[in-house]
Design a protein around this motif. Structure first.
Motif, PDB file in Angstrom:
ATOM      1  N   GLY A   2       0.841  -1.195   0.000  1.00  0.00           N
ATOM      2  CA  GLY A   2       0.000   0.000   0.000  1.00  0.00           C
ATOM      3  C   GLY A   2       0.875   1.243   0.000  1.00  0.00           C
ATOM      4  N   THR A   3       0.261   2.383  -0.212  1.00  0.00           N
ATOM      5  CA  THR A   3       0.992   3.647  -0.241  1.00  0.00           C
ATOM      6  C   THR A   3       1.697   3.886   1.091  1.00  0.00           C
ATOM      7  OG1 THR A   3      -0.565   4.614  -1.804  1.00  0.00           O
ATOM      8  CG2 THR A   3       0.809   6.131  -0.549  1.00  0.00           C
ATOM      9  N   VAL A   4       2.977   4.247   1.027  1.00  0.00           N
ATOM     10  CA  VAL A   4       3.737   4.568   2.237  1.00  0.00           C
ATOM     11  C   VAL A   4       3.597   6.066   2.504  1.00  0.00           C
ATOM     12  CG1 VAL A   4       5.998   4.599   3.338  1.00  0.00           C
ATOM     13  CG2 VAL A   4       5.370   2.708   1.826  1.00  0.00           C
ATOM     14  N   TYR A   5       3.134   6.391   3.708  1.00  0.00           N
ATOM     15  CA  TYR A   5       2.968   7.785   4.113  1.00  0.00           C
ATOM     16  C   TYR A   5       4.106   8.185   5.053  1.00  0.00           C
ATOM     17  CZ  TYR A   5      -1.682   7.451   2.114  1.00  0.00           C
ATOM     18  OH  TYR A   5      -2.732   7.262   1.240  1.00  0.00           O
ATOM     19  N   ASP A   6       4.681   9.332   4.757  1.00  0.00           N
ATOM     20  CA  ASP A   6       5.836   9.832   5.503  1.00  0.00           C
ATOM     21  C   ASP A   6       5.374  10.910   6.480  1.00  0.00           C
ATOM     22  OD1 ASP A   6       8.543  10.109   6.170  1.00  0.00           O
ATOM     23  OD2 ASP A   6       8.825  11.719   4.714  1.00  0.00           O
ATOM     24  N   SER A   7       5.770  10.798   7.734  1.00  0.00           N
ATOM     25  CA  SER A   7       5.456  11.802   8.763  1.00  0.00           C
ATOM     26  C   SER A   7       6.742  12.147   9.505  1.00  0.00           C
ATOM     27  CB  SER A   7       4.426  11.266   9.762  1.00  0.00           C
ATOM     28  OG  SER A   7       3.226  10.886   9.117  1.00  0.00           O
ATOM     29  N   GLN A   8       7.006  13.437   9.641  1.00  0.00           N
ATOM     30  CA  GLN A   8       8.216  13.864  10.345  1.00  0.00           C
ATOM     31  C   GLN A   8       7.921  15.106  11.176  1.00  0.00           C
ATOM     32  OE1 GLN A   8      11.984  13.825   8.120  1.00  0.00           O
ATOM     33  NE2 GLN A   8      10.867  13.010   6.364  1.00  0.00           N
ATOM     34  N   SER A   9       8.566  15.202  12.321  1.00  0.00           N
ATOM     35  CA  SER A   9       8.468  16.394  13.162  1.00  0.00           C
ATOM     36  C   SER A   9       9.773  16.577  13.915  1.00  0.00           C
ATOM     37  CB  SER A   9       7.293  16.277  14.152  1.00  0.00           C
ATOM     38  OG  SER A   9       7.461  15.149  14.993  1.00  0.00           O
ATOM     39  N   GLY A  10      10.102  17.813  14.204  1.00  0.00           N
ATOM     40  CA  GLY A  10      11.342  18.068  14.931  1.00  0.00           C
ATOM     41  C   GLY A  10      11.419  19.491  15.432  1.00  0.00           C
ATOM     42  N   PHE A  11      12.202  19.663  16.477  1.00  0.00           N
ATOM     43  CA  PHE A  11      12.445  20.988  17.048  1.00  0.00           C
ATOM     44  C   PHE A  11      13.834  20.995  17.661  1.00  0.00           C
ATOM     45  CE2 PHE A  11      12.558  23.766  20.791  1.00  0.00           C
ATOM     46  CZ  PHE A  11      12.256  24.983  20.192  1.00  0.00           C
ATOM     47  N   GLU A  12      14.551  22.081  17.472  1.00  0.00           N
ATOM     48  CA  GLU A  12      15.852  22.234  18.117  1.00  0.00           C
ATOM     49  C   GLU A  12      16.070  23.684  18.536  1.00  0.00           C
ATOM     50  OE1 GLU A  12      19.504  22.568  15.444  1.00  0.00           O
ATOM     51  OE2 GLU A  12      18.119  21.397  14.191  1.00  0.00           O
ATOM     52  N   THR A  13      16.832  23.849  19.588  1.00  0.00           N
ATOM     53  CA  THR A  13      17.151  25.195  20.068  1.00  0.00           C
ATOM     54  C   THR A  13      18.583  25.222  20.587  1.00  0.00           C
ATOM     55  OG1 THR A  13      16.470  26.976  21.574  1.00  0.00           O
ATOM     56  CG2 THR A  13      16.219  24.711  22.365  1.00  0.00           C
ATOM     57  N   HIS A  14      19.245  26.354  20.404  1.00  0.00           N
ATOM     58  CA  HIS A  14      20.627  26.535  20.843  1.00  0.00           C
ATOM     59  C   HIS A  14      20.716  27.813  21.671  1.00  0.00           C
ATOM     60  CE1 HIS A  14      22.360  23.603  17.839  1.00  0.00           C
ATOM     61  NE2 HIS A  14      21.188  23.883  17.274  1.00  0.00           N
ATOM     62  N   LEU A  15      21.519  27.773  22.708  1.00  0.00           N
ATOM     63  CA  LEU A  15      21.823  28.956  23.510  1.00  0.00           C
ATOM     64  C   LEU A  15      23.330  29.031  23.647  1.00  0.00           C
ATOM     65  CD1 LEU A  15      20.645  31.321  25.139  1.00  0.00           C
ATOM     66  CD2 LEU A  15      20.664  29.815  27.150  1.00  0.00           C
ATOM     67  N   ARG A  16      23.926  30.126  23.123  1.00  0.00           N
ATOM     68  CA  ARG A  16      25.380  30.213  23.017  1.00  0.00           C
ATOM     69  C   ARG A  16      25.903  31.534  23.559  1.00  0.00           C
ATOM     70  NH1 ARG A  16      25.212  28.503  16.636  1.00  0.00           N
ATOM     71  NH2 ARG A  16      25.075  26.221  16.914  1.00  0.00           N
ATOM     72  N   VAL A  17      27.138  31.499  24.011  1.00  0.00           N
ATOM     73  CA  VAL A  17      27.886  32.696  24.360  1.00  0.00           C
ATOM     74  C   VAL A  17      29.037  32.812  23.362  1.00  0.00           C
ATOM     75  CG1 VAL A  17      29.287  33.848  26.097  1.00  0.00           C
ATOM     76  CG2 VAL A  17      27.273  32.548  26.796  1.00  0.00           C
ATOM     77  N   ILE A  18      29.117  33.966  22.672  1.00  0.00           N
ATOM     78  CA  ILE A  18      30.083  34.161  21.581  1.00  0.00           C
ATOM     79  C   ILE A  18      31.107  35.219  21.969  1.00  0.00           C
ATOM     80  CG2 ILE A  18      30.341  34.690  19.133  1.00  0.00           C
ATOM     81  CD1 ILE A  18      27.360  34.131  18.795  1.00  0.00           C
ATOM     82  N   TYR A  19      32.357  34.947  21.667  1.00  0.00           N
ATOM     83  CA  TYR A  19      33.418  35.941  21.860  1.00  0.00           C
ATOM     84  C   TYR A  19      33.799  36.517  20.504  1.00  0.00           C
ATOM     85  CZ  TYR A  19      37.846  38.138  23.036  1.00  0.00           C
ATOM     86  OH  TYR A  19      38.874  39.045  23.200  1.00  0.00           O
ATOM     87  N   SER A  20      33.781  37.848  20.385  1.00  0.00           N
ATOM     88  CA  SER A  20      34.102  38.506  19.125  1.00  0.00           C
ATOM     89  C   SER A  20      35.045  39.673  19.378  1.00  0.00           C
ATOM     90  CB  SER A  20      32.818  39.011  18.445  1.00  0.00           C
ATOM     91  OG  SER A  20      33.103  39.648  17.223  1.00  0.00           O
ATOM     92  N   ASN A  21      36.163  39.667  18.676  1.00  0.00           N
ATOM     93  CA  ASN A  21      37.175  40.708  18.829  1.00  0.00           C
ATOM     94  C   ASN A  21      37.746  41.030  17.461  1.00  0.00           C
ATOM     95  OD1 ASN A  21      39.625  42.158  19.385  1.00  0.00           O
ATOM     96  ND2 ASN A  21      39.612  41.321  21.467  1.00  0.00           N
ATOM     97  N   SER A  22      37.851  42.310  17.122  1.00  0.00           N
ATOM     98  CA  SER A  22      38.320  42.708  15.797  1.00  0.00           C
ATOM     99  C   SER A  22      39.724  42.178  15.506  1.00  0.00           C
ATOM    100  CB  SER A  22      38.304  44.234  15.669  1.00  0.00           C
ATOM    101  OG  SER A  22      39.143  44.839  16.646  1.00  0.00           O
ATOM    102  N   ARG A  23      40.523  41.944  16.536  1.00  0.00           N
ATOM    103  CA  ARG A  23      41.875  41.448  16.332  1.00  0.00           C
ATOM    104  C   ARG A  23      41.884  40.006  15.809  1.00  0.00           C
ATOM    105  NH1 ARG A  23      44.448  42.937  22.076  1.00  0.00           N
ATOM    106  NH2 ARG A  23      42.346  42.232  22.671  1.00  0.00           N
ATOM    107  N   LEU A  24      40.755  39.305  15.960  1.00  0.00           N
ATOM    108  CA  LEU A  24      40.663  37.936  15.458  1.00  0.00           C
ATOM    109  C   LEU A  24      40.231  37.885  13.996  1.00  0.00           C
ATOM    110  CD1 LEU A  24      38.992  36.138  18.510  1.00  0.00           C
ATOM    111  CD2 LEU A  24      41.413  36.269  17.910  1.00  0.00           C
ATOM    112  N   ARG A  25      39.984  39.042  13.390  1.00  0.00           N
ATOM    113  CA  ARG A  25      39.710  39.154  11.951  1.00  0.00           C
ATOM    114  C   ARG A  25      38.552  38.258  11.487  1.00  0.00           C
ATOM    115  NH1 ARG A  25      43.579  42.043   9.362  1.00  0.00           N
ATOM    116  NH2 ARG A  25      45.511  42.464  10.524  1.00  0.00           N
ATOM    117  N   GLY A  26      37.425  38.403  12.151  1.00  0.00           N
ATOM    118  CA  GLY A  26      36.223  37.697  11.743  1.00  0.00           C
ATOM    119  C   GLY A  26      36.034  36.332  12.383  1.00  0.00           C
ATOM    120  N   PHE A  27      36.984  35.901  13.194  1.00  0.00           N
ATOM    121  CA  PHE A  27      36.875  34.601  13.866  1.00  0.00           C
ATOM    122  C   PHE A  27      36.250  34.805  15.242  1.00  0.00           C
ATOM    123  CE2 PHE A  27      38.553  31.293  16.668  1.00  0.00           C
ATOM    124  CZ  PHE A  27      38.226  30.144  15.960  1.00  0.00           C
TER     125      PHE A  27
END
Length: 317
Positions: free
Chosen positions: A249-274
């Protein structure tokens, strides 16, 4: 696990501190060539990260063929897969300071094994007890393409009217399409004592799977000079779409998902975009394929710490 709890507490504490900070307080510190909050036209952003996920005990898999018996096999307690590593690459190209195209690739690698004292029915066969089971051989990837737009220009001139804790955020929305490749295997498809089965203990979910629409949000804000917080969320859901495949018979596809990220970022012009970052993430996904002749299901719920970096550059400058 103690380190994970400390990381969660640290990140949560930084997030609470953010509501008392104004982006304008530190804006003059960040008008370098690459601004973490405001991309330049024709800029490339490369985000690379590696996460260590700890699976919930309810993460599980099932496979039934025709009217055969099937068991719910838990990935952790039954197969020993309590941890998962998920490296990711996200590449963005900014057409201007507002609109961008993105490509995302992720690899989910399962680890661990377990000496099983429980028999299981899977895919029309019988897996006897008293043998070592694992997820060796499983191949699980996702590929995604997205359009991202910064929403900040829509309201930044009226930001002074907002409550204090809403000021200073750079808000972005995204929409796109993702595809999951999941060749799920138990003992690389052939446990040593498999009985009464014409099939391997594997299921190629991608053969009946469909691309699915994804929506997401991302928000960044300066905390102190050179340190910013980032919160992201994205998800998808669809139910019983015709996969174009027939299996009893016909195969029916069902999908669900959720993700979340919480980050602390360090940014300094001396690192040239890194810009390196550390954070935590939560991920839930459920993949089900059904017809009168088949029932396939893989469900995972996981949380863990992550490390990574953003690298911004403009080859035309």
């Amino acid at each position: 696990m103690k380190a994970l709890r400390l990381l969660l507490l640290l990140t949560f504490g930084v997030a609470l501190y953010a509501v008392n900070c104004f982006a304008g307080d530190y804006g003059s510190e960040h008008h370098a060539e690459y601004d973490l909050l405001t991309p330049a036209p024709r800029q490339f952003d490369i985000e690379a990260s590696d996460t260590w996920q700890f699976l919930d005990d309810n993460s599980a898999a099932r496979r039934r063929v025709d009217s055969s018996l099937d068991s719910t096999i838990r990935l952790g307690p039954d197969l020993g897969t309590t941890q998962l590593q998920a490296p990711e690459v996200l590449i963005s190209y900014w057409f201007d300071s507002v609109n961008a195209a993105q490509f995302q690739f992720r690899d989910f690698s399962m680890y661990g094994d377990h000496f099983s004292t429980t028999p299981f029915f899977y895919g029309g066969g019988f897996i006897p007890k008293n043998q070592i089971l694992n997820n060796d051989g499983t191949r699980w990837y996702t590929f995604g393409g997205f359009y991202e737009r910064r929403l900040t220009p829509l309201y930044e001139n009226r930001e002074w009217q907002m409550p204090q804790f809403l000021k200073g955020w750079d808000l972005r929305a995204k929409i796109g399409v993702e595809f999951t490749y999941n060749d799920f295997r138990i003992n690389d498809g052939l446990p040593a004592k498999l009985r009464h089965s014409p099939f391997l203990t594997r299921v190629r979910m991608q053969e009946r799977g469909l691309p699915y629409p994804v929506i997401g949000l991302e928000a960044r804000r300066w905390l102190i000079p050179h340190v910013a917080i980032e919160a992201t969320a994205q998800g998808y859901w669809f139910n019983k779409w015709d996969s174009g495949r027939d299996e009893g018979g016909t195969v029916y596809d069902s999908q669900s998902g959720f993700e979340t990220h919480l980050r602390v970022i360090y940014s300094n012009s001396r690192l040239r975009g890194f810009s390196p970052f550390v954070g935590v993430n939560y991920n839930y996904s459920k993949y089900t394929q059904t017809s009168s002749g088949v029932f396939n299901m893989v469900r995972v719920q996981m949380i863990g710490p992550e490390l990574g970096f953003n690298f911004s550059f403009n080859p035309w400058r």
